[in-house]
Design a protein around this motif. Structure first.
Motif, short mmCIF file in Angstrom:
data_model
loop_
_atom_site.label_atom_id
_atom_site.label_comp_id
_atom_site.label_asym_id
_atom_site.label_seq_id
_atom_site.Cartn_x
_atom_site.Cartn_y
_atom_site.Cartn_z
N VAL A 1 28.74 -26.74 22.44
CA VAL A 1 29.76 -26.21 21.71
C VAL A 1 30.70 -25.80 22.62
O VAL A 1 30.80 -25.04 23.22
CB VAL A 1 29.07 -25.21 20.96
CG1 VAL A 1 30.20 -24.53 19.98
CG2 VAL A 1 28.00 -25.30 19.78
N ALA A 2 32.02 -26.21 22.19
CA ALA A 2 33.24 -26.18 22.90
C ALA A 2 34.48 -25.75 21.82
O ALA A 2 34.45 -26.55 20.83
CB ALA A 2 33.55 -27.42 23.67
N ALA B 1 22.72 -26.40 25.44
CA ALA B 1 23.29 -27.65 25.53
C ALA B 1 22.27 -28.95 25.24
O ALA B 1 21.01 -28.37 25.26
CB ALA B 1 23.73 -27.76 26.99
N LEU B 2 22.87 -29.84 24.86
CA LEU B 2 21.86 -31.18 24.68
C LEU B 2 22.40 -32.03 25.83
O LEU B 2 23.31 -32.62 25.80
CB LEU B 2 22.04 -31.65 23.42
CG LEU B 2 21.01 -33.03 22.98
CD1 LEU B 2 21.23 -33.04 21.54
CD2 LEU B 2 22.04 -34.21 23.35
N THR B 3 21.04 -32.49 26.65
CA THR B 3 21.47 -33.60 27.67
C THR B 3 20.76 -34.65 27.36
O THR B 3 19.41 -34.48 26.88
CB THR B 3 21.15 -32.83 28.99
OG1 THR B 3 19.65 -32.46 29.10
CG2 THR B 3 22.00 -31.95 29.40
N ASP C 1 29.70 -26.80 16.65
CA ASP C 1 28.72 -25.65 16.16
C ASP C 1 27.48 -26.10 16.59
O ASP C 1 26.93 -27.47 16.83
CB ASP C 1 28.81 -25.21 14.77
CG ASP C 1 28.48 -26.25 13.84
OD1 ASP C 1 27.26 -26.78 13.75
OD2 ASP C 1 29.36 -26.57 12.71
N PRO C 2 26.39 -25.10 16.69
CA PRO C 2 25.09 -25.50 17.16
C PRO C 2 24.49 -26.53 16.16
O PRO C 2 23.42 -27.13 16.67
CB PRO C 2 24.24 -24.18 17.06
CG PRO C 2 25.57 -23.18 17.42
CD PRO C 2 26.70 -23.61 16.54
N ASP C 3 24.62 -26.59 15.00
CA ASP C 3 23.81 -27.53 14.11
C ASP C 3 24.42 -28.97 14.49
O ASP C 3 23.55 -29.76 14.05
CB ASP C 3 24.39 -27.27 12.60
CG ASP C 3 23.90 -25.77 12.01
OD1 ASP C 3 22.95 -25.34 12.45
OD2 ASP C 3 24.36 -25.31 11.09
#
Length: 306
Positions: free
Chosen positions: A104-105, A88-90, A64-66
């Motif tokens: 999140v997938a 997304a976090l890169t 989840d986003p958290d």
């Protein structure tokens, strides 16, 4: 565990068309624009053109986003500067040169299938019928991307990035050399080993069973003996059957089955290994090119030129 699987990889190669033909033969489904899909994981491989072969990007799935916020905070404490946008976090890991992209997938959900039936001493559950494995005629299709093995110029820092930064767990360890790291219930999803230059050692793709490994490798080697690297064998760490092949760019790709599954952190006890079990339990002798790829000197020269 906030993370739950590998989602995608982007591999850079100097010869995308030739390499694409290899992965189509390997059993991945072409899906346009250099993309390839597995049977259960969807689009999991992208090929792009780069001067030398390397892993460009590694995708990791979160629940989840958290989870993205917690991961960003952990990475920042290690001195990394993750970028968060478009869900997304890169962040780039300097030792391996790989950009990790956390999103999140959805989890991979599979319908349980009947286990293969094997006869053995004193047990013959299969009577008056040939083994199903020899009757299969359809092409082997990998079910999902399982793991990647990377060379790092700073193995210790890279390992901390994946464990303390991203939240991967250590399943087993080769002290001072590498650890088998997981972000799912699979025994391992990432392994980082010391190297004089960042490079991709291999990617690993799950198939149904050892028969699928043999049938897949048999088909890959028909007319292409140069693709063979090492197999058939069984690893001790992770327990999986394996067969390694080589794509036209020089990356190894592995068919595997029967990997250890870890669901209870309290039950599984990581071990340290320092003997030949770090490589395999049984199989053909380990070829020198598996330990040190034939093009490693060329990769070093290319990195120096760049």
């Amino acid at each position: 565990m906030a993370l739950h699987r590998l989602t995608t990889i982007t591999i850079g190669v100097p010869n995308p068309a030739e390499t694409a033909a290899y992965y189509a033969d390997f059993g991945l489904t072409p899906d346009g624009d250099g993309l390839f899909a597995t049977a259960d994981g969807g689009r999991q491989l992208r090929l792009v053109r780069t001067p030398t072969r390397r892993l460009v990007e590694l995708g990791v799935g979160a629940e989840d986003p958290d989870d993205l916020a917690r991961t960003a905070a952990s990475l920042s404490r290690l001195g990394h500067r993750p970028d968060r946008k478009d869900g997304a976090l890169t962040v780039r890991e300097p030792g391996t040169g790989v950009t990790v992209r956390v999103t999140v997938a959805e989890p991979i959900v599979r319908t349980p299938e009947p286990a293969p039936v094997y006869n053995g001493p004193g047990r013959t559950p299969r009577l008056d019928a040939r083994a199903p494995g020899i009757e299969r005629a359809e092409a082997v299709r990998p079910r999902k991307l399982g793991h990647v093995v990377l060379g790092s110029t700073d193995q210790e820092t890279s390992q901390r990035f994946f464990t303390e930064g991203l939240g991967f767990k250590i399943s087993d360890e080769v002290p001072g050399i590498a650890a088998f790291l997981r972000c799912s219930t699979d025994h391992h999803n990432v392994l980082v080993q010391p190297a004089p230059v960042p490079y991709l050692h291999h990617t690993s793709w799950e198939v149904e069973d050892v028969d699928e490994i043999g049938r897949g490798a048999h088909r890959m080697l028909e007319g292409h003996p140069e693709r063979h690297v090492w197999g058939l064998g069984r690893h001790h760490i992770g327990s999986n059957f394996f067969w390694y092949l080589k794509d036209p760019a020089g990356n190894f790709s592995e068919y595997y089955s029967d990997l250890d599954c870890i669901v209870d952190e309290a039950v599984w006890k990581p071990e340290d290994f320092a003997d030949m079990r770090i490589l395999y339990s049984w199989g053909p002798p380990v070829p020198p090119s598996f330990i040190e790829p034939d093009d490693l000197a060329a990769l070093m020269t290319g990195a120096h030129s760049a």
